[in-house]
Scaffold this active site. Structure first.
Site, PDB file in Angstrom:
ATOM      1  N   HIS A 325     -25.314  52.446-112.309  1.00 47.98           N
ATOM      2  CA  HIS A 325     -23.922  52.158-111.972  1.00 47.98           C
ATOM      3  C   HIS A 325     -23.174  53.465-111.800  1.00 47.98           C
ATOM      4  O   HIS A 325     -23.554  54.488-112.380  1.00 47.98           O
ATOM      5  CB  HIS A 325     -23.273  51.305-113.075  1.00 47.98           C
ATOM      6  CG  HIS A 325     -21.924  50.784-112.718  1.00 47.98           C
ATOM      7  ND1 HIS A 325     -20.756  51.440-113.055  1.00 47.98           N
ATOM      8  CD2 HIS A 325     -21.551  49.666-112.040  1.00 47.98           C
ATOM      9  CE1 HIS A 325     -19.723  50.747-112.600  1.00 47.98           C
ATOM     10  NE2 HIS A 325     -20.165  49.679-111.986  1.00 47.98           N
ATOM     11  N   ASP A 384     -25.423  42.825-111.915  1.00 46.08           N
ATOM     12  CA  ASP A 384     -26.191  42.142-110.870  1.00 46.08           C
ATOM     13  C   ASP A 384     -27.620  41.849-111.287  1.00 46.08           C
ATOM     14  O   ASP A 384     -28.289  41.001-110.681  1.00 46.08           O
ATOM     15  CB  ASP A 384     -26.186  42.967-109.578  1.00 46.08           C
ATOM     16  CG  ASP A 384     -24.827  42.976-108.899  1.00 46.08           C
ATOM     17  OD1 ASP A 384     -24.090  41.989-109.067  1.00 46.08           O
ATOM     18  OD2 ASP A 384     -24.499  43.963-108.223  1.00 46.08           O
TER      19      ASP A 384
END
Length: 447
Positions: A325, A384
């Site tokens: 991320h 996700d």
């Protein structure tokens, strides 16, 4: 398109638009508004949320446990009650983001009633706007629908707080219905499916409304509704710097109408580097499931992850989607919460083996990157990794993953638009450095 192809207008597309990467470093240009260490360029101030994933000490980026807070409240505290009997949180979270404070019971009931009141769509909207010329991607239907709703609002250009809040509540209320109706319209046009148009049930929460309208028999369990409510809360907001929220900020700074702002934010969220990344994650996970014979064999799972990292499998990008991320380093609190609830929902079902496979991918990926690339970057799973799995357990089709994200994020986009209107006061206009040399004009007959 044929004419364009015939005259070769695209032949030099790459050469014309190429910029030497070395120039970015030479002129100290922050590509993607990122610093050299990957941290974001500070472009504003916000009191809406904070996304924390690292510390800066003596100019060095130090990994830290991830934290996400809305208006100062830690996400773990906001979603701390795990009992299925607990009230739905999304409406309370949306109120917090828009109004700045947690609601009293009376305030929450008034807010929920306002959302409930706005669920009906304008007469003929489904037939004329959703079912007519339905495109292949539901995100485009959402953006188009928001722009069309502008035409049904006699005060669409009103920038008063009353109108801004009313518009936000209206879209928070309506987008879940539009998304589900758009999916059925898409299935009817492209997959010979049936167009099912359930009426909404007054009094249902946002999560319940979504499931009730999606299921042909309208049946869902309390556990499913609770899980979807958690997903709405986790997607509701994620700081001012994410691409779609920054898009909402940019348009708001130009003093455009709210409908144009939210439609643009949806266009951003659709992108595969942003909200649309969940499609990549699901596709990669499906490939792993199809090519790893024994999901419990960690050596076999690691071997396939090695092929992905070495650009020998999946899309040859070398990326393990769902890992890493821009901000979070040691952990993504959204992924942690999503994983916790997903495990409970999967336990004792046919999905339990798949959940354990995803756990293995999460655990083994950092080891594979270190071994194959010598990477020292701290890597954690992002939301996700588990969100698509959660949706699949509830029978939510792939094409609704990103639209569902958009429905939830309306609350965050609205809050940032409000803040930009009140406190921004200047149009956002960063500078771009030009590197071309002057050229003398040549008349057309001499070229």
């Amino acid at each position: 398109m044929e004419e364009t192809s015939r005259i070769g207008l695209y032949n030099d597309f790459g050469r014309i638009n190429a910029i030497d990467p070395a120039l970015y470093e030479h002129f100290d240009v922050k590509r993607g508004l990122r610093n050299a260490d990957g941290t974001g360029v500070v472009a504003g101030i916000t009191n809406i949320s904070n996304v924390h994933g690292y510390l800066i000490s003596d100019g060095e980026k130090i990994p830290d446990e991830g934290r996400l807070s809305y208006r100062g409240y830690d996400i773990y505290d906001l979603l701390g009650d795990e009992s299925n009997a607990h009230r739905f949180n999304y409406e309370e979270v949306a109120y917090l983001l828009l109004m700045g404070e947690l609601p009293t019971q009376s305030q929450l009931e008034t807010f929920v009633a306002a959302i409930d009141e706005q669920r009906p769509l304008p007469d003929g909207f489904t037939a004329s706007m959703i079912m007519k010329d339905t495109p292949t991607d539901i995100m485009n239907i959402l953006a188009r629908s928001i722009l069309i709703l502008y035409a049904t609002d006699p005060q669409a250009e009103d920038r008063s707080p009353e109108h801004e809040i009313a518009t936000a509540i209206s879209l928070i209320s309506r987008l879940p219905r539009i998304a589900v109706l758009s999916w059925y319209a898409q299935q009817a046009r492209f997959n010979n499916g049936s167009m099912i148009m359930h009426r909404f049930i007054p009094g249902e929460s946002t999560a319940e409304t979504f499931l009730s309208m999606l299921r042909p028999d309208r049946v869902y369990t309390p556990e499913e509704a609770r899980m979807l409510d958690i997903m709405f809360c986790l997607h509701a907001e994620h700081g001012g710097g994410n691409n779609s929220t920054f898009t909402a900020r940019v348009l708001s700074s130009a003093d455009t109408d709210p409908y144009s702002t939210y439609a643009a934010a949806i266009g951003s969220l659709k992108g595969y580097r942003h909200g649309g990344a969940n499609h990549k994650v699901v596709a990669m996970q499906n490939e792993i499931k199809n090519n790893v014979a024994d999901w419990d064999n960690e050596d076999e799972v690691a071997a396939y992850l090695t092929k992905i990292v070495n650009k020998q499998a999946f899309d040859k990008s070398g990326l393990i989607y769902g890992m890493g991320h821009a901000v979070y380093t040691k952990s993504d609190p959204r992924a942690t919460i999503c994983k916790r609830f997903a495990e409970r929902l999967a336990k004792g079902t046919e999905f339990e083996a798949e959940f354990k496979l995803l756990e293995s991918i999460e655990r083994l990926s950092p080891e594979v990157f270190v071994r194959e690339k010598g990477s020292k970057k701290t890597l954690c799973a992002n939301i996700d990794m588990y969100s698509g799995f959660v949706y699949s357990m509830m029978g939510i089709p792939d094409d609704l993953y990103t639209p569902l994200f958009a429905c939830a994020r309306m609350a965050g986009w609205s809050a940032h638009r409000f803040e930009e209107i009140v406190s921004g006061k200047r149009i956002i206009r960063p500078a771009y450095k030009t590197t071309f040399q002057h050229r003398d004009f040549v008349p057309i007959e001499q070229r």
